[in-house]
Design an enzyme around this catalytic site. Structure first.
Site, mmCIF file in Angstrom:
data_model
loop_
_atom_site.group_PDB
_atom_site.id
_atom_site.type_symbol
_atom_site.label_atom_id
_atom_site.label_comp_id
_atom_site.label_asym_id
_atom_site.label_seq_id
_atom_site.Cartn_x
_atom_site.Cartn_y
_atom_site.Cartn_z
ATOM 1 N N HIS A 88 51.787 47.064 43.899
ATOM 2 C CA HIS A 88 51.618 45.565 44.224
ATOM 3 C C HIS A 88 50.384 45.263 44.513
ATOM 4 O O HIS A 88 49.518 46.228 45.036
ATOM 5 C CB HIS A 88 52.850 45.427 45.291
ATOM 6 C CG HIS A 88 52.280 46.204 46.689
ATOM 7 N ND1 HIS A 88 52.770 47.562 46.847
ATOM 8 C CD2 HIS A 88 51.895 45.721 47.781
ATOM 9 C CE1 HIS A 88 52.303 47.888 48.195
ATOM 10 N NE2 HIS A 88 51.688 46.829 48.622
ATOM 11 N N GLU B 78 53.298 41.377 48.068
ATOM 12 C CA GLU B 78 53.416 41.436 49.223
ATOM 13 C C GLU B 78 52.675 40.506 49.963
ATOM 14 O O GLU B 78 51.249 40.146 49.520
ATOM 15 C CB GLU B 78 53.093 42.813 49.989
ATOM 16 C CG GLU B 78 53.138 42.828 51.162
ATOM 17 C CD GLU B 78 52.244 44.471 51.865
ATOM 18 O OE1 GLU B 78 52.604 44.610 53.239
ATOM 19 O OE2 GLU B 78 51.842 45.048 50.892
ATOM 20 N N GLU C 162 46.251 31.018 28.711
ATOM 21 C CA GLU C 162 46.108 31.636 30.137
ATOM 22 C C GLU C 162 45.986 30.394 30.996
ATOM 23 O O GLU C 162 45.517 29.440 30.736
ATOM 24 C CB GLU C 162 44.780 32.858 30.191
ATOM 25 C CG GLU C 162 43.683 31.883 29.823
ATOM 26 C CD GLU C 162 42.572 32.986 29.519
ATOM 27 O OE1 GLU C 162 42.517 34.267 29.925
ATOM 28 O OE2 GLU C 162 41.176 32.620 28.989
ATOM 29 N N HIS D 214 38.635 39.632 39.773
ATOM 30 C CA HIS D 214 39.777 38.966 39.407
ATOM 31 C C HIS D 214 40.924 39.694 39.136
ATOM 32 O O HIS D 214 40.727 40.900 39.110
ATOM 33 C CB HIS D 214 39.660 37.832 38.170
ATOM 34 C CG HIS D 214 39.629 38.659 37.053
ATOM 35 N ND1 HIS D 214 38.323 39.169 36.558
ATOM 36 C CD2 HIS D 214 40.236 38.932 36.125
ATOM 37 C CE1 HIS D 214 38.288 39.680 35.410
ATOM 38 N NE2 HIS D 214 39.835 39.528 35.161
#
Length: 142
Positions: free
Chosen positions: A69, A118, A44, A7
């Protein structure tokens, strides 16, 4: 040996604002929200973006921006739709880096906590084939 990605966790100042980015821009699906019943360091939420588990946790924003990124794959046909979603949320886009023809297009944008994302239409295979082709041309002219 690692068997792959488990994750990605982002610390964000506003869970709801980041939830909107994950659902509207990345087409993610919320699968868990702790509310005040936390099992971790802070409230969360969990999302699935494709088959990637994204966790967001309440906390302090990054102090500054960088080129670090996470890139998500999108189809070329989704490019304008995703760009419109980014615009509707008032997120800042960064000009894409120079690319050679054949390696796909990208949208770079910052969230409100200085994370850079991105959205990329290319693949690793496309990029490696393109770089190989360019290197072959360079060597042939030397």
């Amino acid at each position: 040996m690692s068997s792959g990605l488990s994750h990605i966790t982002f610390i964000v100042s506003d869970l709801e604002r980041m939830s909107q980015i994950l659902t509207d821009v990345l087409d993610g699906r919320e699968v868990y929200a702790s509310g005040e019943d936390t099992f971790s360091l802070s409230p969360e939420k969990f999302f699935l973006v494709g088959d990637i588990w994204i966790a967001i946790m309440q906390g302090t924003s990054l102090p500054e921006r960088s080129y670090n990124h996470v890139a998500f794959k999108i189809q070329e046909s989704e490019f304008e739709t995703r760009l419109d979603a980014i615009g509707r949320l008032g997120l800042e886009c960064k000009p894409p880096r120079h690319r050679t023809d054949g390696e796909g297009r990208s949208i770079y944008f910052y969230d409100h906590d200085n994370h850079l994302f991105e959205l990329h239409t290319g693949t690793l295979e496309m990029r490696l084939e393109n770089y190989s082709r360019i290197l072959q041309k360079r060597r042939a002219t030397q």
